[in-house]
Write a protein that holds these residues in place. Structure first.
Motif, PDB file in Angstrom:
ATOM      1  N   TRP A   1       1.986   3.544  -8.862  1.00  0.00           N
ATOM      2  CA  TRP A   1       2.239   4.539  -7.804  1.00  0.00           C
ATOM      3  C   TRP A   1       1.980   5.943  -8.355  1.00  0.00           C
ATOM      4  CZ3 TRP A   1       4.459   4.029  -2.753  1.00  0.00           C
ATOM      5  CH2 TRP A   1       4.882   5.222  -2.179  1.00  0.00           C
TER       6      TRP A   1
ATOM      7  N   TYR B   1       0.249   0.928  -1.382  1.00  0.00           N
ATOM      8  CA  TYR B   1       0.739  -0.294  -0.734  1.00  0.00           C
ATOM      9  C   TYR B   1       0.779  -1.460  -1.729  1.00  0.00           C
ATOM     10  CZ  TYR B   1       0.191   2.282   3.590  1.00  0.00           C
ATOM     11  OH  TYR B   1       0.298   3.225   4.585  1.00  0.00           O
TER      12      TYR B   1
ATOM     13  N   ASN C   1       3.881  -1.185  -3.886  1.00  0.00           N
ATOM     14  CA  ASN C   1       5.074  -1.674  -3.176  1.00  0.00           C
ATOM     15  C   ASN C   1       5.044  -3.190  -3.023  1.00  0.00           C
ATOM     16  OD1 ASN C   1       5.835   0.958  -3.000  1.00  0.00           O
ATOM     17  ND2 ASN C   1       5.886   1.056  -0.782  1.00  0.00           N
ATOM     18  N   ALA C   2       3.870  -3.748  -2.809  1.00  0.00           N
ATOM     19  CA  ALA C   2       3.750  -5.199  -2.655  1.00  0.00           C
ATOM     20  C   ALA C   2       4.173  -5.921  -3.932  1.00  0.00           C
ATOM     21  CB  ALA C   2       2.316  -5.576  -2.270  1.00  0.00           C
TER      22      ALA C   2
END
Length: 143
Positions: A57, A72, A75-76
Motif C-alpha cells: 500500500w 485493492y 487489501n485483498a
C-alpha cells in the motif's frame, strides 16, 4: 551498508527466524502457551502477510506511476489472511498463505513501481519469501 539497510536486514531476518522456530515447534509438537504450534504459526503468518500488504500500500501511494489496483490487491491480501484464520482446515490455510506470500512478492516486484531500495532489498525479500514459503510447506507436512 547504511543504517536503513542494516535495519531492514536485521528486522527481516529476525522475522524469518520466527517462521523457522515455529516450524520447528510444529515438527517437534511443542505446545506454545497452551496453543498448538500450528495455530501460532498460522497467526504469525497472517500478521506478517498483513504487514507486507501494508508495505505494498505504502509503495503504491509513494509512486506517481502506480495503479489503484495495487491498493485493492493490498487489501485483498489482508482479507485473505484473515479468512485463512477462519478456515476449519489448517492445511488449506497453509497452502493459501504460502501462495499469498509468493504472489505478494511477485506483485511487489512486477508492479509499475518496484521498491526504491534496490537490488539488495529485492534479493533479501526473495530469500525471506522463499524460506517463509518453505516453512509453510514444512508445517503442512506435519498436518
Amino acid at each position: 551498508m547504511n543504517k536503513l539497510q542494516r535495519s531492514y536486514k536485521l528486522l527481516g531476518y529476525a522475522g524469518l527466524s520466527a517462521f523457522i522456530a515455529l516450524a520447528l515447534a510444529v515438527a517437534t509438537q511443542v505446545p506454545l502457551l497452551g496453543f498448538s504450534a500450528t495455530q501460532v504459526f498460522l497467526y504469525y503468518s497472517v500478521a506478517i502477510l498483513c504487514f507486507l500488504s501494508g508495505s505494498l500500500w505504502a509503495q503504491t501511494l509513494n509512486s506517481e506511476a502506480s495503479s489503484p489496483a495495487q491498493l485493492y490487491l493490498s487489501n485483498a491480501f489482508t482479507l485473505l489472511g484473515v479468512a485463512c484464520l477462519l478456515l476449519n482446515s489448517s492445511s488449506s490455510a497453509l497452502v493459501i498463505l504460502a501462495c499469498a506470500f509468493t504472489y505478494l512478492y511477485y506483485s511487489e516486484w512486477h508492479s509499475s513501481n518496484p521498491s526504491h531500495l534496490g537490488k539488495s532489498y529485492q534479493a533479501m525479500r526473495f530469500k525471506l519469501t522463499t524460506v517463509a514459503v518453505l516453512s509453510h510447506l514444512v508445517v503442512l507436512g506435519y498436518q
